[in-house]
Design a protein around this motif. Structure first.
Motif, short mmCIF file in Angstrom:
data_model
loop_
_atom_site.label_atom_id
_atom_site.label_comp_id
_atom_site.label_asym_id
_atom_site.label_seq_id
_atom_site.Cartn_x
_atom_site.Cartn_y
_atom_site.Cartn_z
N ILE A 1 0.84 -1.21 0.00
CA ILE A 1 0.00 0.00 0.00
C ILE A 1 0.87 1.26 0.00
N SER A 2 1.92 1.22 0.82
CA SER A 2 2.78 2.40 0.95
C SER A 2 3.44 2.75 -0.38
N TRP A 3 3.95 1.73 -1.07
CA TRP A 3 4.67 1.99 -2.31
C TRP A 3 3.73 2.25 -3.49
N ARG A 4 2.55 1.66 -3.47
CA ARG A 4 1.61 1.85 -4.58
C ARG A 4 0.87 3.18 -4.52
N LEU A 5 0.57 3.66 -3.31
CA LEU A 5 -0.29 4.84 -3.17
C LEU A 5 0.43 6.10 -2.73
N LEU A 6 1.27 5.98 -1.68
CA LEU A 6 1.80 7.18 -1.05
C LEU A 6 2.70 8.02 -1.96
N PRO A 7 3.58 7.44 -2.78
CA PRO A 7 4.39 8.29 -3.65
C PRO A 7 3.55 9.10 -4.65
N LEU A 8 2.53 8.47 -5.24
CA LEU A 8 1.68 9.17 -6.20
C LEU A 8 0.87 10.26 -5.51
N LEU A 9 0.25 9.92 -4.38
CA LEU A 9 -0.53 10.92 -3.65
C LEU A 9 0.36 12.04 -3.12
N GLY A 10 1.57 11.67 -2.69
CA GLY A 10 2.52 12.67 -2.22
C GLY A 10 2.92 13.63 -3.32
N ALA A 11 3.13 13.10 -4.54
CA ALA A 11 3.47 13.95 -5.68
C ALA A 11 2.34 14.93 -5.98
N CYS A 12 1.10 14.45 -5.87
CA CYS A 12 -0.06 15.32 -6.10
C CYS A 12 -0.12 16.43 -5.05
N TYR A 13 0.11 16.07 -3.80
CA TYR A 13 0.06 17.07 -2.73
C TYR A 13 1.21 18.06 -2.86
N LEU A 14 2.38 17.58 -3.27
CA LEU A 14 3.52 18.46 -3.50
C LEU A 14 3.16 19.55 -4.51
N VAL A 15 2.53 19.13 -5.61
CA VAL A 15 2.13 20.08 -6.64
C VAL A 15 1.06 21.03 -6.10
N ALA A 16 0.16 20.52 -5.26
CA ALA A 16 -0.88 21.37 -4.67
C ALA A 16 -0.28 22.50 -3.84
N ILE A 17 0.70 22.15 -3.00
CA ILE A 17 1.33 23.16 -2.15
C ILE A 17 2.10 24.17 -2.99
#
Length: 450
Positions: free
Chosen positions: A23-39
């Motif tokens: 779960i950590s490797w499949r979801l968190l990097p992608l969601l983290g990249a999205c949040y990075l762009v949001a900020i």
């Protein structure tokens, strides 16, 4: 017999490790990249303002109101957005959010008047509304309670990486002034808005709506998650409630008030920090960018530590209160540091402690709200936070325009953060009867228990 129990526990541990790793490797990097762009897309206006305000003749009051417009619309549409996420599914709704905010962010290139600035910032908040609480709720639906703090901190660390990326990329992009007839601040919005659109398309193909639909999880891993989620629901000590009740839970309102004060101060100073450093300390925009990079690295490290620590605390609200007092101290260092490195250190301390405090409040909410009320509850708390984030920059800009300096705003901000620490400590009063037992959280069903 003891050996048999040991083997069962080992099997359960291996199953947990395998599921959480996937779960950590499949979801968190992608969601983290999205949040990075949001900020980046909500915060790049702080760097753009250094030249944009002068070119378009925007006063501090105009700029502050424009910053506030983002948070006003974000607050208005956050709860409805999270409810629509539940209806349409995370994959489609989060993708919609990202594509629309990327387009609006790039449209900032057309701003010429204050009202155009207000309108596009309002549209940006409307487009992005619900993204962060939606992702927080989504992650909490995949991660058991005893893993949730670490998981959310690993996703939330993207906000720290965004500071690094923004501080490193903004000065060179602003240096493109004159290329193709565009100002540097216009290139900033174009280049940093496009990734949101591309990532939004990627979400449509890569994000399952729930773990039961994930083809990459084995049946036994899904069964383990079912048992863990049931145990976590029982540990909240709360009964299922409707949307209305979720919005008015005491923990939601108290935590939301703490977030409102934290966001009011954080957005007021944060969106003006590059300009504050160039004006007060006479730094170049490149030096301000380097300070932002340093802050981002330290925020990331602090968030990872806070995620682990909060998972081990029965009531993490005490940690929130301490962090808010440290934030207040950072504000006073900026105020009285003058042109010395004390002011720069205060800016770093303020950024690090304030960001981590917001993270721990949200971790606390995922621990103590029943799953049926979690989406609405988190959205409501974050909505209150966004209201504070709207008020803070507007008042900050008015104070700066009226006095000709940031001193009054810094003093008020530090006092507000000290008061916020008291509010954060009071979260303990409304969670005292619901605190998950450390014993209960350590006793989890193994792969062979039913």
């Amino acid at each position: 017999m003891c050996r048999g129990f040991s083997q069962m526990a080992d099997a359960g541990t291996r199953l947990e490790r395998r599921a959480i790793t996937k779960i950590s490797w499949r979801l968190l990097p992608l969601l983290g990249a999205c949040y990075l762009v949001a900020i980046i897309d909500r915060g790049n206006v702080s760097f753009a303002s250094v030249s944009m305000n002068a070119e378009l003749k925007f006063s501090e009051a105009v700029y502050g109101l424009g910053v506030a417009c983002f948070f006003i619309s974000y607050a208005l549409f956050e709860v409805p957005s999270n409810l629509l996420l539940n209806r349409f599914g995370a994959r489609r709704w989060l993708a919609r959010i990202m594509v629309t905010w990327g387009i609006v962010s790039m449209a900032m290139v057309f701003v010429r008047t204050p009202w155009e600035f207000y309108g596009l910032r309002f549209l940006l908040g409307m487009a992005e509304a619900g993204f962060f609480p939606g992702v927080t709720h989504y992650v909490s639906e995949w991660m058991p309670a005893h893993q949730r703090g670490r998981a959310i901190s690993r996703f939330y660390i993207a906000s720290a990486l965004a500071l690094v990326a923004l501080g490193a990329s903004a000065p060179p992009l602003l240096g493109l002034h004159g290329l193709a007839g565009l100002s540097g601040w216009q290139w900033l919005f174009i280049v940093q808005g496009l990734p949101a659109v591309l990532l939004g398309v990627a979400l449509l193909f890569a994000l399952p709506d729930r773990y039961s639909e994930a083809a990459w999880l084995e049946p036994e891993e899904k069964a383990w998650l079912d048992r863990e989620m049931a145990l976590g629901t029982a540990a909240t000590g709360a009964a299922p409630i409707g949307i209305g009740g979720a919005l008015l839970q005491p923990i939601v309102l108290v935590a939301g008030t703490a977030l409102a004060l934290n966001f009011a101060v954080g957005s007021a100073i944060g969106f003006s920090l590059p300009k504050l450093m160039t004006d007060q300390m006479h730094w170049s925009i490149a030096q301000a960018g380097k300070m932002t990079v340093v802050s981002g690295v330290l925020v990331g490290v602090a968030m990872l530590i806070a995620g682990v620590v909060s998972d081990r605390m029965a009531r993490p609200s005490r940690l929130v209160a301490i962090l808010m007092l440290v934030t207040a101290a950072g504000g006073m260092m900026i105020l009285f540091g003058g042109t010395t490195m004390i002011a720069a250190a205060g800016g770093v301390i303020f950024t690090v402690a304030g960001q981590v405090a917001g993270l721990v409040i949200l971790i606390t909410l995922t621990r103590f709200i029943h799953p049926t009320a979690r989406a609405a509850g988190i959205a409501m708390s974050n909505t209150l936070g966004q209201i504070g984030a709207a008020i803070g920059p507007a008042l900050w800009g008015l104070a700066a325009s009226a006095t000709g300096s940031f001193s009054l705003g810094l003093l008020i901000a530090s006092v507000v953060m000290a008061f916020a620490a008291l509010i954060a400590w009071s979260i303990e009063l409304v969670t005292a009867r619901k605190a998950p037992s450390p014993v209960l959280s350590s006793i989890r069903p193994t792969a062979h228990q039913h």
